[in-house]
Design a protein around this motif. Structure first.
Motif, PDB file in Angstrom:
ATOM      1  N   GLY A 240      45.482   5.070  14.540  1.00 19.59           N
ATOM      2  CA  GLY A 240      44.038   4.975  14.645  1.00 19.59           C
ATOM      3  C   GLY A 240      43.606   3.684  15.325  1.00 19.59           C
ATOM      4  N   ALA A 241      42.364   3.678  15.765  1.00 18.23           N
ATOM      5  CA  ALA A 241      41.814   2.493  16.420  1.00 18.23           C
ATOM      6  C   ALA A 241      40.340   2.375  16.064  1.00 18.23           C
ATOM      7  N   TYR A 242      39.918   1.142  15.773  1.00 17.33           N
ATOM      8  CA  TYR A 242      38.540   0.872  15.370  1.00 17.33           C
ATOM      9  C   TYR A 242      37.945  -0.134  16.361  1.00 17.33           C
ATOM     10  N   PHE A 243      36.895   0.302  17.044  1.00 11.13           N
ATOM     11  CA  PHE A 243      36.366  -0.435  18.192  1.00 11.13           C
ATOM     12  C   PHE A 243      35.211  -1.357  17.784  1.00 11.13           C
ATOM     13  N   ILE A 244      35.294  -2.615  18.259  1.00  7.68           N
ATOM     14  CA  ILE A 244      34.263  -3.623  17.999  1.00  7.68           C
ATOM     15  C   ILE A 244      33.764  -4.148  19.336  1.00  7.68           C
ATOM     16  N   ASN A 245      32.457  -4.076  19.565  1.00  8.16           N
ATOM     17  CA  ASN A 245      31.871  -4.585  20.814  1.00  8.16           C
ATOM     18  C   ASN A 245      31.765  -6.102  20.792  1.00  8.16           C
ATOM     19  N   LEU A 246      32.074  -6.728  21.919  1.00  7.99           N
ATOM     20  CA  LEU A 246      31.894  -8.161  22.098  1.00  7.99           C
ATOM     21  C   LEU A 246      30.983  -8.405  23.301  1.00  7.99           C
ATOM     22  N   SER A 247      30.169  -9.437  23.214  1.00  7.52           N
ATOM     23  CA  SER A 247      29.328  -9.818  24.354  1.00  7.52           C
ATOM     24  C   SER A 247      30.126 -10.702  25.302  1.00  7.52           C
ATOM     25  N   GLY A 248      29.638 -10.814  26.529  1.00  6.89           N
ATOM     26  CA  GLY A 248      30.322 -11.656  27.511  1.00  6.89           C
ATOM     27  C   GLY A 248      30.350 -13.118  27.109  1.00  6.89           C
ATOM     28  N   THR A 249      29.265 -13.611  26.465  1.00  3.50           N
ATOM     29  CA  THR A 249      29.213 -15.030  26.093  1.00  3.50           C
ATOM     30  C   THR A 249      30.209 -15.374  24.988  1.00  3.50           C
ATOM     31  N   SER A 250      30.608 -14.382  24.207  1.00  6.43           N
ATOM     32  CA  SER A 250      31.570 -14.650  23.128  1.00  6.43           C
ATOM     33  C   SER A 250      32.966 -14.959  23.667  1.00  6.43           C
ATOM     34  N   LEU A 251      33.234 -14.531  24.899  1.00  2.00           N
ATOM     35  CA  LEU A 251      34.572 -14.740  25.459  1.00  2.00           C
ATOM     36  C   LEU A 251      34.882 -16.219  25.668  1.00  2.00           C
ATOM     37  N   SER A 252      33.835 -17.021  25.886  1.00  3.41           N
ATOM     38  CA  SER A 252      34.057 -18.452  26.116  1.00  3.41           C
ATOM     39  C   SER A 252      33.685 -19.293  24.894  1.00  3.41           C
ATOM     40  N   ASP A 253      33.474 -18.627  23.762  1.00  4.41           N
ATOM     41  CA  ASP A 253      33.140 -19.332  22.518  1.00  4.41           C
ATOM     42  C   ASP A 253      34.388 -19.402  21.644  1.00  4.41           C
ATOM     43  N   ASP A 254      34.951 -20.602  21.510  1.00  2.00           N
ATOM     44  CA  ASP A 254      36.187 -20.768  20.742  1.00  2.00           C
ATOM     45  C   ASP A 254      36.028 -20.338  19.288  1.00  2.00           C
ATOM     46  N   LYS A 255      34.816 -20.462  18.750  1.00  3.85           N
ATOM     47  CA  LYS A 255      34.604 -20.128  17.343  1.00  3.85           C
ATOM     48  C   LYS A 255      34.786 -18.637  17.085  1.00  3.85           C
ATOM     49  N   VAL A 256      34.502 -17.807  18.093  1.00  5.05           N
ATOM     50  CA  VAL A 256      34.693 -16.361  17.932  1.00  5.05           C
ATOM     51  C   VAL A 256      36.172 -16.051  17.733  1.00  5.05           C
ATOM     52  N   PHE A 257      37.023 -16.630  18.569  1.00  6.26           N
ATOM     53  CA  PHE A 257      38.462 -16.379  18.440  1.00  6.26           C
ATOM     54  C   PHE A 257      39.001 -16.969  17.136  1.00  6.26           C
ATOM     55  N   GLU A 258      38.464 -18.142  16.744  1.00  9.76           N
ATOM     56  CA  GLU A 258      38.871 -18.746  15.466  1.00  9.76           C
ATOM     57  C   GLU A 258      38.516 -17.829  14.305  1.00  9.76           C
ATOM     58  N   ASP A 259      37.310 -17.223  14.370  1.00  2.94           N
ATOM     59  CA  ASP A 259      36.882 -16.318  13.301  1.00  2.94           C
ATOM     60  C   ASP A 259      37.753 -15.072  13.237  1.00  2.94           C
ATOM     61  N   ILE A 260      38.171 -14.574  14.400  1.00  2.61           N
ATOM     62  CA  ILE A 260      39.051 -13.402  14.417  1.00  2.61           C
ATOM     63  C   ILE A 260      40.355 -13.717  13.682  1.00  2.61           C
ATOM     64  N   ARG A 261      40.953 -14.846  13.995  1.00  5.80           N
ATOM     65  CA  ARG A 261      42.197 -15.243  13.326  1.00  5.80           C
ATOM     66  C   ARG A 261      41.978 -15.502  11.833  1.00  5.80           C
ATOM     67  N   LYS A 262      40.868 -16.166  11.501  1.00  2.45           N
ATOM     68  CA  LYS A 262      40.575 -16.472  10.104  1.00  2.45           C
ATOM     69  C   LYS A 262      40.402 -15.189   9.289  1.00  2.45           C
ATOM     70  N   ASN A 263      39.664 -14.226   9.852  1.00  2.00           N
ATOM     71  CA  ASN A 263      39.445 -12.966   9.134  1.00  2.00           C
ATOM     72  C   ASN A 263      40.717 -12.129   9.050  1.00  2.00           C
ATOM     73  N   LEU A 264      41.564 -12.271  10.058  1.00  2.00           N
ATOM     74  CA  LEU A 264      42.846 -11.550  10.010  1.00  2.00           C
ATOM     75  C   LEU A 264      43.688 -12.049   8.841  1.00  2.00           C
ATOM     76  N   ARG A 265      43.705 -13.375   8.637  1.00  2.00           N
ATOM     77  CA  ARG A 265      44.447 -13.940   7.496  1.00  2.00           C
ATOM     78  C   ARG A 265      43.777 -13.591   6.172  1.00  2.00           C
ATOM     79  N   LYS A 266      42.441 -13.596   6.166  1.00  2.00           N
ATOM     80  CA  LYS A 266      41.699 -13.361   4.929  1.00  2.00           C
ATOM     81  C   LYS A 266      41.822 -11.926   4.445  1.00  2.00           C
ATOM     82  N   TYR A 267      41.678 -10.961   5.360  1.00  3.96           N
ATOM     83  CA  TYR A 267      41.632  -9.558   4.941  1.00  3.96           C
ATOM     84  C   TYR A 267      42.964  -8.826   5.103  1.00  3.96           C
ATOM     85  N   LYS A 268      43.931  -9.465   5.772  1.00  2.00           N
ATOM     86  CA  LYS A 268      45.301  -8.940   5.834  1.00  2.00           C
ATOM     87  C   LYS A 268      45.352  -7.483   6.320  1.00  2.00           C
ATOM     88  N   ILE A 269      44.713  -7.225   7.462  1.00  2.00           N
ATOM     89  CA  ILE A 269      44.791  -5.905   8.066  1.00  2.00           C
ATOM     90  C   ILE A 269      45.731  -5.964   9.264  1.00  2.00           C
TER      91      ILE A 269
END
Length: 559
Positions: free
Chosen positions: A405-434
């Motif tokens: 399965g695959a679950y799709f999440i939309n990202l805006s263009g400005t988020s690509l250059s925002d380091d905090k977005v990528f940090e949050d992705i990694r943080k949530n990956l560790r937090k929710y263990k999916i």
């Protein structure tokens, strides 16, 4: 010992004055002194120069120490005054001290004079240092530390005062809102030191064009404001044109590299119709952004009935609503599943998460607030909230640990250059263990091309973590096919505008076929959007598209 002491002696006796000076010289002090013996001469000398110490006799014919003290107070001078007298009663001395005298000395005890002067000079130095510090702090409170222009706080205070004069006296003032068009380029290519130097040079340049009664302020970043008091609109527009021309002809040179600068300027009239200075600033900001949209290096006067101004005003109102929604957790998710059309490509449930906003009883679709969020750089904050909501849902439902399965999440263009977005992705990956391979981030083709370097780097890092990536709204321009060699994605979502009309338009059919064929040639899974009926779905099966998404499959539903 102190030399060059500026001493004013108020005494009708030249001999007594000489005795005072002799006493000071015995102690090593070499004063430059002047003697006066009447009110007129004393006032004249107080205005002629600054004095370190004033020594006055108590009783003089037609003039007294009390009158001398009154003259010093009237002149608002912070100069120590010492009374020297042959006969002065204790009650008179107390009254003199209350009137502002710093000390009183008997003529038969002049040995006290030098220590008293030294003490008063020391205390005067302390007072002067404190006053300088207070003046500095006061200046810092109302001025920008980089440019030394008035800061936003003081500008808003003066704007409020101007608005009051408009209401009470019917005066009309004008406000110019200036924004540099190329500032980010200089900051990014040359660094913040260069950006700061540019702001300082432009502050000096702009200052040359305003009257003493006007206020030039740095409002923040690369934005400036000019308040033109008692000014007609025609004159304000003329000044805006002069500033535009002056800045356009200005060449900023950094490390031997020249840069051309330009301004976008919003103009608004300060009249009694406004309720607050914040409203005026908001309209000036709206006009300035409209000037930028016209191609920059231009001027826009705010017009309340202008369609573009109304749209801008609505967007500005959305800024606070979005921030409140983030603070109060009013954003929530819908989901829209996709249907697998072919047996050989992809597996498991494919679902896209869609954002909604709850305001009271109303559910607000993203089309109402996303444009404002994108324009005012709030999309990274929204994207980070969506990412956490999705990860939380997948963890709690167990779907984040499924084998397919695959679950799709939309990202805006400005988020690509925002380091905090990528940090949050990694943080949530560790937090929710999916499992990261269950998540597919998607970005529109136009945003990907507009931020090509950031997109490629972001996708590379995302895929290294195990996530998947999709290119949304693909096919808007046939030139975009060449970008598939550059952008490493897993899914291609064919633009729904071609899918929706493919049964009636052979060109749209050809575009969908081309997108699907090229996607498969690149090893990608294809998804058609806006599949609104069974006939379109059958045509997509015939073409060989892998997945379908749209109302014919399922309408979006809340989680």
């Amino acid at each position: 010992m102190r030399q060059g002491l500026r001493l004013l002696v108020v005494d009708d006796s030249e001999d007594d004055a000489i005795l005072l000076i002799r006493e000071l010289r015995k102690g090593g002090m070499l004063p430059n002194y002047t003697r006066v013996d009447n009110e007129r001469d004393m006032r004249k000398m107080l205005g002629a120069q600054q004095w370190d110490i004033i020594i006055t006799d108590h009783n003089m014919p037609g003039f007294s120490s009390e009158e001398a003290l009154a003259i010093v107070r009237e002149a608002e001078l912070d100069v120590p005054v010492i009374i020297v007298s042959g006969t002065i009663g204790e009650d008179v001395a107390v009254r003199a001290m209350k009137a502002g005298a710093h000390d009183y000395i008997m003529k038969d005890n002049l040995a006290r004079l030098l220590p008293a002067i030294q003490r008063e000079l020391k205390e005067a130095t302390v007072r002067d240092a404190r006053k300088r510090a207070e003046r500095t702090l006061h200046h810092m409170a109302y001025h920008d530390s980089l440019t030394d222009l008035v800061n936003r706080r003081e500008f808003e205070r003066r704007l409020k005062s101007a608005l009051t004069s408009s209401k009470e006296r019917g005066l009309t003032h004008m406000l110019l809102y200036l924004d540099l068009d190329q500032f980010k380029i200089i900051n990014d290519t040359c660094g913040h030191v260069a950006g700061d130097e540019l702001l300082k040079q432009l502050s000096i340049l702009l200052s040359k064009h305003i009257r003493e009664s006007d206020t030039l302020a740095r409002l923040g970043g690369d934005e400036f404001g000019i308040l033109l008091e008692s000014c007609a609109e025609r004159r304000a527009i003329q000044l805006a044109q002069e500033l535009n021309s002056e800045v356009r002809n200005f060449r900023f040179v950094w490390q031997q590299k020249p840069f051309t600068i330009s301004l976008s300027i919003g103009v608004v009239a300060v009249t009694s119709e406004y309720g607050s200075g914040a409203e005026i600033l908001s309209h000036a900001d709206i006009a300035c952004y409209a000037a930028k949209d016209k191609g920059r290096n231009t001027i826009q006067v705010y017009q309340s009935d202008d369609v573009e101004m109304k749209r801008r005003r609505t967007e500005m109102q959305w800024i606070s609503r979005i921030r409140i929604a983030l603070e109060e957790n009013r954003f929530f998710l819908y989901r829209q599943p996709m249907e697998r059309l072919g047996p050989d490509r992809g597996a498991g449930l494919h679902t896209e998460f869609l954002l909604r906003l709850h305001e009271g009883e109303e559910i607000v679709p993203p089309g109402a607030f996303i444009p404002a969020a994108e324009r005012y750089s709030l999309m990274p904050l929204i994207d980070r909230r969506v990412i956490e909501l999705v990860f939380q849902y997948l963890a709690e439902s167990g779907k984040g640990m499924a084998d397919d399965g695959a679950y799709f999440i939309n990202l805006s263009g400005t988020s690509l250059s925002d380091d905090k977005v990528f940090e949050d992705i990694r943080k949530n990956l560790r937090k929710y263990k999916i499992r990261p391979e269950r998540i597919c981030f998607e970005i529109t083709e136009t945003a990907a091309i507009a931020h090509l370097a950031e997109t490629v780097e972001f996708i590379r890092e995302i895929r290294e973590e195990g996530f998947k990536f999709a290119l949304d709204d693909f096919g808007c321009g046939m030139s975009s096919f060449s970008y598939l060699k550059t952008i490493p994605v897993d899914y291609l979502k064919i633009d729904g505008s071609f899918v929706r009309n493919m049964l009636s338009d052979p060109i749209d059919v050809g575009i969908v076929e081309a997108c699907n064929r090229i996607g498969h040639a690149a090893g990608l899974t294809t998804i058609a959007e806006f599949v609104e009926n069974e006939q379109i779905k059958e045509k997509l099966i015939e073409i060989g598209v892998d997945y379908a998404q749209g109302f014919a499959i399922s309408k979006p539903k809340p989680l």
